[in-house]
Design a protein around this motif. Structure first.
Motif, PDB file in Angstrom:
ATOM      1  N   GLU A  99      44.162 -22.809  59.399  1.00  0.00           N
ATOM      2  CA  GLU A  99      45.234 -23.015  59.890  1.00  0.00           C
ATOM      3  C   GLU A  99      46.733 -21.983  59.883  1.00  0.00           C
ATOM      4  O   GLU A  99      46.446 -22.159  58.223  1.00  0.00           O
ATOM      5  CB  GLU A  99      46.135 -23.966  60.713  1.00  0.00           C
ATOM      6  N   VAL A 100      46.688 -21.387  60.567  1.00  0.00           N
ATOM      7  CA  VAL A 100      47.642 -19.892  59.431  1.00  0.00           C
ATOM      8  C   VAL A 100      49.545 -19.967  60.708  1.00  0.00           C
ATOM      9  O   VAL A 100      49.524 -20.432  61.506  1.00  0.00           O
ATOM     10  CB  VAL A 100      46.954 -18.705  60.034  1.00  0.00           C
ATOM     11  N   ARG A 101      49.834 -20.170  59.506  1.00  0.00           N
ATOM     12  CA  ARG A 101      51.219 -21.393  60.421  1.00  0.00           C
ATOM     13  C   ARG A 101      52.649 -19.560  59.934  1.00  0.00           C
ATOM     14  O   ARG A 101      53.288 -19.332  61.281  1.00  0.00           O
ATOM     15  CB  ARG A 101      51.417 -21.810  59.481  1.00  0.00           C
ATOM     16  N   GLU A 102      52.338 -19.441  58.576  1.00  0.00           N
ATOM     17  CA  GLU A 102      52.796 -18.157  58.031  1.00  0.00           C
ATOM     18  C   GLU A 102      52.881 -17.076  57.334  1.00  0.00           C
ATOM     19  O   GLU A 102      51.802 -17.974  56.584  1.00  0.00           O
ATOM     20  CB  GLU A 102      54.594 -18.640  57.838  1.00  0.00           C
ATOM     21  N   PRO A 103      53.426 -16.272  57.179  1.00  0.00           N
ATOM     22  CA  PRO A 103      52.804 -14.970  56.322  1.00  0.00           C
ATOM     23  C   PRO A 103      53.332 -15.771  54.551  1.00  0.00           C
ATOM     24  O   PRO A 103      54.057 -17.015  54.896  1.00  0.00           O
ATOM     25  CB  PRO A 103      54.038 -13.883  56.284  1.00  0.00           C
ATOM     26  N   VAL A 104      51.922 -15.646  53.826  1.00  0.00           N
ATOM     27  CA  VAL A 104      52.096 -16.109  52.506  1.00  0.00           C
ATOM     28  C   VAL A 104      54.378 -15.217  51.821  1.00  0.00           C
ATOM     29  O   VAL A 104      54.184 -14.548  52.055  1.00  0.00           O
ATOM     30  CB  VAL A 104      51.440 -15.007  51.807  1.00  0.00           C
ATOM     31  N   ALA A 105      53.974 -16.352  50.800  1.00  0.00           N
ATOM     32  CA  ALA A 105      55.428 -15.523  50.059  1.00  0.00           C
ATOM     33  C   ALA A 105      55.261 -14.671  49.503  1.00  0.00           C
ATOM     34  O   ALA A 105      55.915 -13.801  48.990  1.00  0.00           O
ATOM     35  CB  ALA A 105      56.378 -16.868  49.654  1.00  0.00           C
ATOM     36  N   ASP A 106      54.523 -14.346  49.032  1.00  0.00           N
ATOM     37  CA  ASP A 106      53.906 -13.627  47.896  1.00  0.00           C
ATOM     38  C   ASP A 106      53.103 -11.999  48.948  1.00  0.00           C
ATOM     39  O   ASP A 106      51.745 -11.777  47.706  1.00  0.00           O
ATOM     40  CB  ASP A 106      53.155 -14.239  46.508  1.00  0.00           C
ATOM     41  N   GLN A 107      53.597 -11.750  49.555  1.00  0.00           N
ATOM     42  CA  GLN A 107      52.326 -10.842  50.489  1.00  0.00           C
ATOM     43  C   GLN A 107      52.978  -9.246  49.553  1.00  0.00           C
ATOM     44  O   GLN A 107      51.433  -8.724  49.547  1.00  0.00           O
ATOM     45  CB  GLN A 107      53.465  -9.936  51.431  1.00  0.00           C
ATOM     46  N   GLU A 108      53.797  -8.747  48.804  1.00  0.00           N
ATOM     47  CA  GLU A 108      53.380  -7.867  48.216  1.00  0.00           C
ATOM     48  C   GLU A 108      51.966  -7.826  47.480  1.00  0.00           C
ATOM     49  O   GLU A 108      51.872  -6.934  47.060  1.00  0.00           O
ATOM     50  CB  GLU A 108      54.521  -7.934  47.027  1.00  0.00           C
ATOM     51  N   PHE A 109      52.193  -9.075  46.837  1.00  0.00           N
ATOM     52  CA  PHE A 109      50.573  -8.998  45.761  1.00  0.00           C
ATOM     53  C   PHE A 109      49.203  -8.683  46.961  1.00  0.00           C
ATOM     54  O   PHE A 109      48.777  -8.226  46.083  1.00  0.00           O
ATOM     55  CB  PHE A 109      50.493 -10.386  45.130  1.00  0.00           C
ATOM     56  N   TRP A 110      49.321  -9.834  47.397  1.00  0.00           N
ATOM     57  CA  TRP A 110      48.230  -9.306  48.729  1.00  0.00           C
ATOM     58  C   TRP A 110      47.826  -8.136  49.284  1.00  0.00           C
ATOM     59  O   TRP A 110      46.707  -7.450  49.516  1.00  0.00           O
ATOM     60  CB  TRP A 110      48.282 -10.342  49.932  1.00  0.00           C
ATOM     61  N   ASP A 111      48.843  -7.278  49.378  1.00  0.00           N
ATOM     62  CA  ASP A 111      49.145  -6.087  50.071  1.00  0.00           C
ATOM     63  C   ASP A 111      48.046  -5.083  48.867  1.00  0.00           C
ATOM     64  O   ASP A 111      47.280  -3.693  49.190  1.00  0.00           O
ATOM     65  CB  ASP A 111      50.531  -5.321  50.286  1.00  0.00           C
ATOM     66  N   ARG A 112      48.150  -5.731  48.099  1.00  0.00           N
ATOM     67  CA  ARG A 112      47.142  -4.352  46.763  1.00  0.00           C
ATOM     68  C   ARG A 112      45.805  -5.127  46.569  1.00  0.00           C
ATOM     69  O   ARG A 112      45.273  -5.040  46.224  1.00  0.00           O
ATOM     70  CB  ARG A 112      48.286  -4.599  45.157  1.00  0.00           C
ATOM     71  N   ALA A 113      45.830  -6.000  47.104  1.00  0.00           N
ATOM     72  CA  ALA A 113      44.194  -6.475  47.087  1.00  0.00           C
ATOM     73  C   ALA A 113      43.372  -5.899  48.120  1.00  0.00           C
ATOM     74  O   ALA A 113      43.374  -4.886  48.903  1.00  0.00           O
ATOM     75  CB  ALA A 113      44.186  -8.151  47.035  1.00  0.00           C
ATOM     76  N   VAL A 114      41.841  -5.783  47.025  1.00  0.00           N
ATOM     77  CA  VAL A 114      40.866  -5.041  48.143  1.00  0.00           C
ATOM     78  C   VAL A 114      40.448  -5.781  48.963  1.00  0.00           C
ATOM     79  O   VAL A 114      39.602  -7.112  48.146  1.00  0.00           O
ATOM     80  CB  VAL A 114      40.219  -4.517  47.525  1.00  0.00           C
ATOM     81  N   PHE A 115      40.582  -6.703  50.125  1.00  0.00           N
ATOM     82  CA  PHE A 115      39.269  -7.585  50.826  1.00  0.00           C
ATOM     83  C   PHE A 115      37.958  -7.408  50.916  1.00  0.00           C
ATOM     84  O   PHE A 115      37.700  -5.736  51.286  1.00  0.00           O
ATOM     85  CB  PHE A 115      39.447  -8.168  52.358  1.00  0.00           C
ATOM     86  N   ASP A 116      36.951  -7.461  49.725  1.00  0.00           N
ATOM     87  CA  ASP A 116      35.330  -7.315  50.164  1.00  0.00           C
ATOM     88  C   ASP A 116      34.700  -8.358  50.344  1.00  0.00           C
ATOM     89  O   ASP A 116      34.206 -10.048  49.715  1.00  0.00           O
ATOM     90  CB  ASP A 116      35.314  -7.681  48.298  1.00  0.00           C
ATOM     91  N   PRO A 117      34.277  -9.004  51.792  1.00  0.00           N
ATOM     92  CA  PRO A 117      33.174  -9.723  51.867  1.00  0.00           C
ATOM     93  C   PRO A 117      32.417 -10.024  51.509  1.00  0.00           C
ATOM     94  O   PRO A 117      31.315 -10.705  52.153  1.00  0.00           O
ATOM     95  CB  PRO A 117      32.871  -8.846  54.153  1.00  0.00           C
ATOM     96  N   THR A 118      31.515  -8.921  50.562  1.00  0.00           N
ATOM     97  CA  THR A 118      30.538  -8.992  49.551  1.00  0.00           C
ATOM     98  C   THR A 118      30.193 -10.654  48.049  1.00  0.00           C
ATOM     99  O   THR A 118      30.090 -10.612  47.846  1.00  0.00           O
ATOM    100  CB  THR A 118      29.617  -8.034  49.763  1.00  0.00           C
ATOM    101  N   ARG A 119      31.740 -10.209  47.825  1.00  0.00           N
ATOM    102  CA  ARG A 119      31.926 -11.290  47.043  1.00  0.00           C
ATOM    103  C   ARG A 119      31.819 -12.650  47.306  1.00  0.00           C
ATOM    104  O   ARG A 119      31.986 -12.954  48.161  1.00  0.00           O
ATOM    105  CB  ARG A 119      33.784 -11.010  46.288  1.00  0.00           C
ATOM    106  N   LEU A 120      30.547 -13.621  46.768  1.00  0.00           N
ATOM    107  CA  LEU A 120      30.521 -14.958  47.291  1.00  0.00           C
ATOM    108  C   LEU A 120      30.618 -15.799  46.275  1.00  0.00           C
ATOM    109  O   LEU A 120      30.798 -15.564  45.095  1.00  0.00           O
ATOM    110  CB  LEU A 120      29.346 -14.237  48.402  1.00  0.00           C
ATOM    111  N   ALA A 121      30.425 -16.471  46.224  1.00  0.00           N
ATOM    112  CA  ALA A 121      30.758 -18.009  45.515  1.00  0.00           C
ATOM    113  C   ALA A 121      29.234 -18.118  45.157  1.00  0.00           C
ATOM    114  O   ALA A 121      28.446 -18.008  45.435  1.00  0.00           O
ATOM    115  CB  ALA A 121      31.344 -19.709  46.462  1.00  0.00           C
ATOM    116  N   ASP A 122      29.319 -18.798  43.597  1.00  0.00           N
ATOM    117  CA  ASP A 122      28.021 -18.785  43.338  1.00  0.00           C
ATOM    118  C   ASP A 122      27.131 -19.464  43.882  1.00  0.00           C
ATOM    119  O   ASP A 122      27.574 -20.451  44.695  1.00  0.00           O
ATOM    120  CB  ASP A 122      28.150 -19.919  42.068  1.00  0.00           C
ATOM    121  N   GLY A 123      25.691 -19.348  44.360  1.00  0.00           N
ATOM    122  CA  GLY A 123      25.067 -19.783  44.893  1.00  0.00           C
ATOM    123  C   GLY A 123      25.018 -19.567  46.475  1.00  0.00           C
ATOM    124  O   GLY A 123      24.284 -19.999  47.382  1.00  0.00           O
TER     125      GLY A 123
END
Length: 119
Positions: A62-86
């Motif tokens: 559930e997405v209710r509102e934008p994050v307060a630290d959007q500037e931080f996330w703007d610098r991040a690259v979404f990578d769908p190939t990064r997976l949790a162990d296992g």
């Protein structure tokens, strides 16, 4: 799904998609996992598996509102190939393409107006 030409999106600023998302909030999504059978193709995402394959509701986001630290996330690259162990990627070649496509999109969004349009 809506397809746009470069001309139709030429006046979009860097925050256009976030602004559009905020206008749709709140919203929620259910993540479903479908289990492949032994004969089901995993390397071709255009091939649907039979409807009788078991599914699992893996969670609800559930997405209710934008994050307060959007500037931080703007610098991040979404990578769908990064997976949790296992977890492992399937042999679907689209996943490798998405990693490069998202990195390129990020580069264009953060490089300034001269590189932000499609070449």
């Amino acid at each position: 799904m809506q397809h746009l030409t470069a001309e139709e999106s030429a006046d979009w600023g860097p925050g256009h998609l976030l602004d559009e998302l905020v206008g749709r909030l709140p919203d929620s999504f259910t993540l479903k996992a479908q289990f492949a059978g032994p004969e089901d193709p995993t390397a071709d995402p255009t091939q649907a598996w039979p409807a009788d394959r078991p599914e699992l509701d893996a969670g609800r986001l559930e997405v209710r509102e934008p994050v307060a630290d959007q500037e931080f996330w703007d610098r991040a690259v979404f990578d769908p190939t990064r997976l949790a162990d296992g977890l492992e990627l399937s042999d679907d070649p689209v996943l490798a393409y998405r990693k490069r496509a998202y990195a390129e999109g990020h580069r264009r969004r953060t490089a300034g107006p001269e590189l932000s349009t499609l070449e």
